[in-house]
Motif scaffolding. Sequence first.
Motif, short mmCIF file in Angstrom:
data_model
loop_
_atom_site.label_atom_id
_atom_site.label_comp_id
_atom_site.label_asym_id
_atom_site.label_seq_id
_atom_site.Cartn_x
_atom_site.Cartn_y
_atom_site.Cartn_z
N VAL A 5 -3.47 7.05 51.54
CA VAL A 5 -3.97 6.05 52.49
C VAL A 5 -4.16 4.68 51.84
CG1 VAL A 5 -5.09 7.77 53.95
CG2 VAL A 5 -6.39 6.67 52.11
N LEU A 6 -3.85 4.57 50.53
CA LEU A 6 -3.98 3.27 49.86
C LEU A 6 -2.69 2.48 50.11
CD1 LEU A 6 -5.71 4.40 46.55
CD2 LEU A 6 -6.75 3.50 48.65
N VAL A 9 -0.65 4.90 55.95
CA VAL A 9 -0.99 6.33 55.91
C VAL A 9 0.29 7.15 55.86
CG1 VAL A 9 -2.12 8.21 57.15
CG2 VAL A 9 -3.12 5.92 57.17
N ARG A 10 0.38 8.08 54.91
CA ARG A 10 1.54 8.94 54.80
C ARG A 10 1.12 10.26 54.17
NH1 ARG A 10 4.90 6.16 49.71
NH2 ARG A 10 3.51 6.93 48.06
N ALA A 11 1.98 11.26 54.32
CA ALA A 11 1.72 12.57 53.71
C ALA A 11 3.04 13.13 53.21
CB ALA A 11 1.08 13.51 54.73
N ARG A 12 2.94 13.97 52.15
CA ARG A 12 4.12 14.59 51.59
C ARG A 12 3.84 16.07 51.33
NH1 ARG A 12 7.99 11.00 50.23
NH2 ARG A 12 7.37 8.80 50.13
N VAL A 102 -5.53 13.70 47.50
CA VAL A 102 -5.70 12.54 48.39
C VAL A 102 -5.88 11.32 47.50
CG1 VAL A 102 -7.03 11.52 50.26
CG2 VAL A 102 -6.79 14.01 50.12
N ASP A 103 -4.97 10.32 47.65
CA ASP A 103 -4.96 9.22 46.66
C ASP A 103 -6.27 8.46 46.60
OD1 ASP A 103 -3.00 6.64 48.43
OD2 ASP A 103 -4.69 7.85 49.10
N TYR A 136 -5.48 2.00 54.39
CA TYR A 136 -5.30 2.27 55.82
C TYR A 136 -4.55 1.12 56.51
CZ TYR A 136 -9.04 5.59 54.69
OH TYR A 136 -9.80 6.58 54.10
N ALA A 137 -3.50 0.64 55.85
CA ALA A 137 -2.85 -0.60 56.29
C ALA A 137 -2.31 -0.54 57.70
CB ALA A 137 -1.74 -0.96 55.31
#
Length: 637
Positions: A5-6, A9-12, A102-103, A136-137
């Motif tokens: 989320v830095l 927002v994305r996930a892998r 979680v970054d 959270y851009a």
Amino acid sequence: MRIDVLGAVRARHDDGSPVDLGGPRHREVLARLVAAEGRLVTTDTLVDDLWTDPPVRAVGALRTFVAALRRAVEPGRPPRTPPRVIITEGPGYALRLPREDVDVHRFEDVLARTRRAPGAVTELSAALAAWRGPAYADVPDSAWARRERTRLEELRLTAVELRARVLLDAGGGGDLVAELGAHVAEHPWREPAWALLARALHRAGRQADALATLRRARAMLVDQLGLDPGAELQRWETEILNGTPAPWTGARFGPRTTVDLARTLAFAGGDALVRSRRDRLTAIQAAERTGDLALTARIIGAYDVPAIWSRADDLEQSRAVVAAAERTLTALGSDAPADLRTRLLATVAVESRTAELTAAERNRAQQAAAEAAALARRLGDPPLLAFALNGVFLQSFTRPGLAAVRDRIGVELLDLTTRHDLPAFAVLGRLVRLQSASAAGDLETAAAHATAAERLAATAESPLVAVLTAWFRARASATRSTEPGGPSPATAAAQYRAAEDALRTAGMPGLHRGLFPLALLGLRLMHGRAAPGDPHLDWGPYRPWTEPHVLLAQGRRQEARDALAAAPEPPRDHLQEAMWCLTAHAAARLGERGIAAAAGEALRDATAEHAGAASGMLTLGPVARYLTETESRARAR
């Protein structure tokens, strides 16, 4: 899986493949659960955070988002098997992932470890490098997201400074100069950053630059904010002077607000000018949060950057600055120190650009300008008087035909700034007199002021001056194109185009928008030609007065008549004579005697001036020509 989320927002998945999180609402739900750090977030809280005005079926929609997210993050989960990542807990949901996955949690943990054990600085460097943009851009600007972004940005800045301190303590850090220089420029209110930059410069063998940095910070704090430098800044200045700099022993983190760099950046133009305005407002807001009225007043009044144009570049920012100044004046009351009151009043006058003011705002700004100038004269403070006179100048566009009044302001500015060596405001004085001479049609005098302004700009380090004088020279060519042996209209148009290209990137949208089409229209009118018909021209704020001419050029007389009737009274700014002349010309062509008579009355005191030339940047020709046309057509009817 991993969630970041830095940035956006994305996930892998564990294999590195991206997770399709769905639409914006799905991402916001996931982001809100990340921000809770594993704690329960109730359904009611999620609904309130997602919608300002929740729809009737908000809870059902939320459950749909959660179900879709569960399928996305656990695609292999068998039916009727409880989810393991986004779980239902009591009246809401919670995210269950190890913190290292979680970054943002990983970043916070590494920062905490480095504070306890400097040996973790390598991990901190990696965690900082993982930032891809604001936290959270891509999440909507809701209250929870704003709080998290603010909190995490403060942690990021703290981490940057902590990393630099650890590296410098360990004997390195000479290669941090560029990084810390950029950090200080972006966040000038952080006093520890100045000391870190000085240490890095010293470590790189640049002792003179290190001392200059510390002294600049001292001047900023003492002269402009009335605050003594912190102990660390004072100690490092002493130790570098003595040649025995000791190891850094830590610093108290927290913003010391200032606008010193914002003032410096403003003279550079372009992106630096845009950032300057943003940083200035940030500094004011930070000062207000301290509750220290004297500090807030100094912050607001410290941005004494000369202003030449009567239309704001960012109207909302200007209104915010004026509101802060008025709040501070009210809170300080009648017993406020005279210098602080003067700066606040001058700020109100300078930031209340006349093109956008209501009648009440205009009266208040004029009163503020007059009081600021009177107070500055009584105080005998030349720089403060120069700032106050800038406000008087910007509030002098009360009606058409006042070029001579503004010239007298320019004369006083030049006399004051020459006697007291104030080059930035001396440039302003020259530009004011350039505009006044241009309005009077005295191109020779205006050209002399343009040349003098360019020479002064080299001392004041103000590249924007050359942009303005290029426009003046195009304006002069436009006038001379009507004279025997003068340049062709095409040559004048090409000069306008070159000046437009330079202004486009100068960081002054309040000046730029609509100016080039208006200049072309003026050039064509002086040569008896119709308005330009390019549909891509952006007439900006001048459209209500140019629209009748564009429609007339297309043969659409009734629409031109309707547009003329709908045009409001021109704003009281640099181009009011031009707008009135456009009104008069269109009214004469359309036979609208009442509108033509009103325009003629408004222009009565501007007969000796040139329309639009008070800008120093364009001209529609002599006002008298438009008045004669109006009168002759009225007699003919």
